[in-house]
Write a protein that holds these residues in place. Structure first.
Motif, PDB file in Angstrom:
ATOM      1  N   LEU A  96     -25.527 -56.507  48.969  1.00  0.00           N
ATOM      2  CA  LEU A  96     -26.865 -55.921  49.023  1.00  0.00           C
ATOM      3  C   LEU A  96     -26.650 -54.429  48.796  1.00  0.00           C
ATOM      4  N   THR A  97     -27.025 -53.956  47.620  1.00  0.00           N
ATOM      5  CA  THR A  97     -26.746 -52.551  47.294  1.00  0.00           C
ATOM      6  C   THR A  97     -27.500 -51.627  48.253  1.00  0.00           C
ATOM      7  N   ALA A  98     -26.980 -50.429  48.416  1.00  0.00           N
ATOM      8  CA  ALA A  98     -27.590 -49.453  49.328  1.00  0.00           C
ATOM      9  C   ALA A  98     -28.961 -49.044  48.787  1.00  0.00           C
ATOM     10  N   PRO A  99     -29.838 -48.562  49.696  1.00  0.00           N
ATOM     11  CA  PRO A  99     -31.152 -48.097  49.232  1.00  0.00           C
ATOM     12  C   PRO A  99     -30.992 -46.941  48.237  1.00  0.00           C
ATOM     13  N   LYS A 100     -31.966 -46.788  47.381  1.00  0.00           N
ATOM     14  CA  LYS A 100     -32.009 -45.647  46.464  1.00  0.00           C
ATOM     15  C   LYS A 100     -31.875 -44.374  47.307  1.00  0.00           C
ATOM     16  N   LEU A 101     -31.127 -43.402  46.840  1.00  0.00           N
ATOM     17  CA  LEU A 101     -30.937 -42.183  47.641  1.00  0.00           C
ATOM     18  C   LEU A 101     -32.294 -41.551  47.944  1.00  0.00           C
ATOM     19  N   GLY A 102     -32.517 -41.219  49.207  1.00  0.00           N
ATOM     20  CA  GLY A 102     -33.783 -40.623  49.621  1.00  0.00           C
ATOM     21  C   GLY A 102     -34.832 -41.647  50.022  1.00  0.00           C
ATOM     22  N   SER A 103     -34.522 -42.928  49.854  1.00  0.00           N
ATOM     23  CA  SER A 103     -35.491 -43.974  50.202  1.00  0.00           C
ATOM     24  C   SER A 103     -35.886 -43.888  51.676  1.00  0.00           C
ATOM     25  N   THR A 104     -37.161 -44.174  51.939  1.00  0.00           N
ATOM     26  CA  THR A 104     -37.622 -44.133  53.335  1.00  0.00           C
ATOM     27  C   THR A 104     -37.604 -45.526  53.971  1.00  0.00           C
ATOM     28  N   GLN A 105     -36.975 -46.474  53.304  1.00  0.00           N
ATOM     29  CA  GLN A 105     -36.946 -47.814  53.900  1.00  0.00           C
ATOM     30  C   GLN A 105     -36.146 -47.811  55.207  1.00  0.00           C
ATOM     31  N   ALA A 106     -36.524 -48.705  56.108  1.00  0.00           N
ATOM     32  CA  ALA A 106     -35.823 -48.812  57.388  1.00  0.00           C
ATOM     33  C   ALA A 106     -34.418 -49.366  57.152  1.00  0.00           C
ATOM     34  N   VAL A 107     -33.450 -48.868  57.927  1.00  0.00           N
ATOM     35  CA  VAL A 107     -32.090 -49.421  57.824  1.00  0.00           C
ATOM     36  C   VAL A 107     -31.573 -49.783  59.214  1.00  0.00           C
ATOM     37  N   ARG A 108     -30.726 -50.785  59.224  1.00  0.00           N
ATOM     38  CA  ARG A 108     -30.117 -51.240  60.482  1.00  0.00           C
ATOM     39  C   ARG A 108     -28.599 -51.065  60.360  1.00  0.00           C
ATOM     40  N   ILE A 109     -28.025 -50.397  61.350  1.00  0.00           N
ATOM     41  CA  ILE A 109     -26.587 -50.114  61.319  1.00  0.00           C
ATOM     42  C   ILE A 109     -25.913 -50.728  62.534  1.00  0.00           C
TER      43      ILE A 109
ATOM     44  N   SER B  18     -18.971 -38.747  53.664  1.00  0.00           N
ATOM     45  CA  SER B  18     -20.295 -38.984  54.227  1.00  0.00           C
ATOM     46  C   SER B  18     -21.097 -39.857  53.280  1.00  0.00           C
ATOM     47  N   VAL B  19     -22.078 -40.535  53.830  1.00  0.00           N
ATOM     48  CA  VAL B  19     -22.954 -41.367  53.015  1.00  0.00           C
ATOM     49  C   VAL B  19     -24.392 -41.226  53.506  1.00  0.00           C
ATOM     50  N   ASN B  20     -25.325 -41.231  52.558  1.00  0.00           N
ATOM     51  CA  ASN B  20     -26.740 -41.249  52.909  1.00  0.00           C
ATOM     52  C   ASN B  20     -27.218 -42.685  52.814  1.00  0.00           C
ATOM     53  N   TYR B  21     -27.792 -43.154  53.894  1.00  0.00           N
ATOM     54  CA  TYR B  21     -28.239 -44.540  53.922  1.00  0.00           C
ATOM     55  C   TYR B  21     -29.676 -44.540  54.411  1.00  0.00           C
ATOM     56  N   GLY B  22     -30.624 -44.811  53.528  1.00  0.00           N
ATOM     57  CA  GLY B  22     -32.027 -44.653  53.916  1.00  0.00           C
ATOM     58  C   GLY B  22     -32.236 -43.202  54.330  1.00  0.00           C
ATOM     59  N   GLN B  23     -32.731 -42.998  55.541  1.00  0.00           N
ATOM     60  CA  GLN B  23     -33.033 -41.631  55.997  1.00  0.00           C
ATOM     61  C   GLN B  23     -31.940 -41.056  56.899  1.00  0.00           C
ATOM     62  N   VAL B  24     -30.803 -41.731  56.966  1.00  0.00           N
ATOM     63  CA  VAL B  24     -29.740 -41.232  57.862  1.00  0.00           C
ATOM     64  C   VAL B  24     -28.507 -40.788  57.076  1.00  0.00           C
ATOM     65  N   HIS B  25     -27.998 -39.641  57.490  1.00  0.00           N
ATOM     66  CA  HIS B  25     -26.761 -39.100  56.925  1.00  0.00           C
ATOM     67  C   HIS B  25     -25.634 -39.502  57.873  1.00  0.00           C
ATOM     68  N   LEU B  26     -24.725 -40.347  57.393  1.00  0.00           N
ATOM     69  CA  LEU B  26     -23.608 -40.839  58.210  1.00  0.00           C
ATOM     70  C   LEU B  26     -22.354 -40.082  57.804  1.00  0.00           C
ATOM     71  N   VAL B  27     -21.670 -39.511  58.782  1.00  0.00           N
ATOM     72  CA  VAL B  27     -20.480 -38.719  58.477  1.00  0.00           C
ATOM     73  C   VAL B  27     -19.287 -39.319  59.216  1.00  0.00           C
ATOM     74  N   SER B  28     -18.290 -39.766  58.465  1.00  0.00           N
ATOM     75  CA  SER B  28     -17.090 -40.380  59.039  1.00  0.00           C
ATOM     76  C   SER B  28     -15.953 -39.359  59.047  1.00  0.00           C
ATOM     77  N   ILE B  29     -15.479 -39.055  60.246  1.00  0.00           N
ATOM     78  CA  ILE B  29     -14.458 -38.010  60.426  1.00  0.00           C
ATOM     79  C   ILE B  29     -13.151 -38.657  60.890  1.00  0.00           C
ATOM     80  N   ASP B  30     -12.046 -38.031  60.545  1.00  0.00           N
ATOM     81  CA  ASP B  30     -10.727 -38.554  60.926  1.00  0.00           C
ATOM     82  C   ASP B  30     -10.128 -37.651  62.009  1.00  0.00           C
ATOM     83  N   SER B  31     -10.130 -38.151  63.253  1.00  0.00           N
ATOM     84  CA  SER B  31      -9.622 -37.317  64.356  1.00  0.00           C
ATOM     85  C   SER B  31      -8.094 -37.385  64.460  1.00  0.00           C
ATOM     86  N   GLU B  32      -7.452 -38.173  63.589  1.00  0.00           N
ATOM     87  CA  GLU B  32      -5.988 -38.313  63.665  1.00  0.00           C
ATOM     88  C   GLU B  32      -5.256 -37.501  62.604  1.00  0.00           C
TER      89      GLU B  32
END
Ligand SMILES: [Fe+2]
Length: 429
Positions: free
Chosen positions: A107-120, A230-244
């Motif tokens: 299921l491809t990610a929403p179009k960038l900037g899409s206001t659709q609801a997302v579940r994570i 980082s990735v934009n998914y719907g209206q949320v900016h998700l940032v994955s950091i490496d603490s190691e």
């Protein structure tokens, strides 16, 4: 006669052996799925070529992508896809393809900037092979039966206890394969166990097994480094950091300088989406199986990186490492040890009801969550529960589901017993 019989058996063996296609021993699993493309990976016992056939219905797979080179670790990029659309696929080689299935799709990610609801779905410290790991997974399968997650984030310590390929093979892939790996978009982060307690990114199998979207495929500032992105998914900016990760300069992100820290600041500054969740392994606050008063990495994270989260109005910082669940009030300026917490100074929030936050243009404090009991479970250090926490649980395992629209974020922590033990919402005008 004996010779003829032996020759006959040899011939038969050769025919049978060569007509059996390579056995799939890992996957398929989805990686770096963006609005327009995705990577399908799998492993076979014998080296073969790679083929993916896909289409819009499991009965109508019409497009073929093939790679001729014989490999055991297969990695096929499917591109030219439309956003937020389901594509069914099957994998194999030039001799045989696996059967298509309703459960095998991208299921491809929403179009960038899409206001659709997302579940994570957010899961931490899981690949232990424990009963708790299975129960946490089963609870999520049941809870999301009629509303599947769109994306899956990992908070590190994905495979115990050294992040070895065989540990991923035994304690990670088989557990989540059928329900999740073949159809859920995964954006992982590594933990200390994935690095086997070291800091050199050239060693962990994690980086060989997973393909991170580091070119800004889903928005965000391209990191060009698989440790963080980082990735934009719907209206949320998700940032994955490496603490190691330790950079060649000897710096780590919690030093508050170096390439990863600089990228993080640039990325947060550039973000235009209303919601930001930053996730990584070692939390700034915990009194579970790890102690943020005394453990250097956690102290430094709090002192050197929390100010950045506050400056850029990050909504949630989520980590694992401690094998418990802990959620703080929205906080600002609490950089000292647990005993220095002062509710009147450090809590910055506006609530309409308990656990329902309403945020105006000045934002609120950052909610820090430890969500590290997806497989491992338990532990408490002197001073547990955190003074800054509104809810803590070290008795039962669990993981989180976040539902996010343009104006509302709703989060639940679902226990291994299938019950919701903690929940909160944030509304933004
Ligand atoms: Fe850890």
């Amino acid at each position: 006669m004996k010779k003829i019989v032996s020759f006959f058996f040899l011939l038969l063996f050769t025919l049978v052996f060569s007509s059996v296609s390579a056995q799939i021993i890992r996957g398929p699993y989805l990686q770096s799925v963006s609005p327009n493309q995705g990577i399908i990976r799998w492993r076979t016992e014998q080296a073969t070529d790679s083929r993916v056939i896909y289409g819009e219905s499991p009965n109508k797979l019409t497009k073929l992508v093939g790679l001729k080179q014989a490999v055991v670790d297969h990695e096929v990029i499917i591109s030219g896809l439309k956003p937020n659309k389901k594509y069914y696929y099957t994998i194999g080689d030039h001799k045989t393809m696996e059967a298509a299935s309703e459960k095998r799709y991208i299921l491809t990610a929403p179009k960038l900037g899409s206001t659709q609801a997302v579940r994570i779905w957010a899961l931490g410290d899981f690949g232990s092979g424990s009963k708790n790991q299975l129960e946490v997974k089963d609870a999520i399968v049941k809870y999301t039966k009629d509303h599947r997650p769109d994306a899956w984030i990992w908070l590190g310590d994905n495979a115990y206890s050294k992040g070895l390929d065989e540990e991923y093979q035994k304690k990670v892939f088989p557990i989540y394969q059928d329900e999740f790996f073949q159809n859920l978009n995964l954006y992982p982060a590594p933990g200390n166990h994935d690095y086997a307690g070291k800091h050199d990114p050239s060693e962990p199998p994690y980086f060989k097994i997973f393909s991170m979207p580091v070119q800004g495929e889903l928005g965000g500032i391209p990191s060009g480094n698989e440790s963080y992105y980082s990735v934009n998914y719907g209206q949320v900016h998700l940032v994955s950091i490496d603490s190691e990760l330790m950079e060649p300069s000897g710096l780590q992100v919690m030093d508050g300088k170096g390439a990863q820290f600089e990228w993080l600041e640039k990325d947060l500054a550039a973000n235009k989406l209303p919601w930001t969740i930053v996730y990584f392994h070692k939390p700034p606050y915990s009194k579970g199986s790890h102690d943020s008063d005394t453990e250097k990495d956690m102290v430094k994270m709090r002192q050197n990186v929390n100010p950045l989260f506050e400056k850029y109005k990050v909504d949630i910082v989520m980590a694992g490492h401690s094998h418990v669940y802990e959620r703080t009030h929205p906080l600002r300026g609490h950089y000292g040890i647990n005993a220095t917490f002062d509710a009147t100074k450090h809590i910055v929030e506006n609530t309409t009801a308990p656990n329902q936050y309403a945020v105006g243009k000045d934002g609120q404090g950052v909610i820090y969550i430890v969500n590290g009991s997806g497989g491992q479970l338990g532990g408490q250090r002197d001073g547990y529960p955190l003074k800054s926490a509104i809810y803590s649980n070290n008795k039962i395992g669990g993981s989180m589901i976040l539902d996010i629209t343009k104006t509302k974020l709703e989060a639940v922590w679902l226990g291994s017993d299938g019950e919701i033990h903690d929940q909160f919402s944030i509304t933004k005008k």
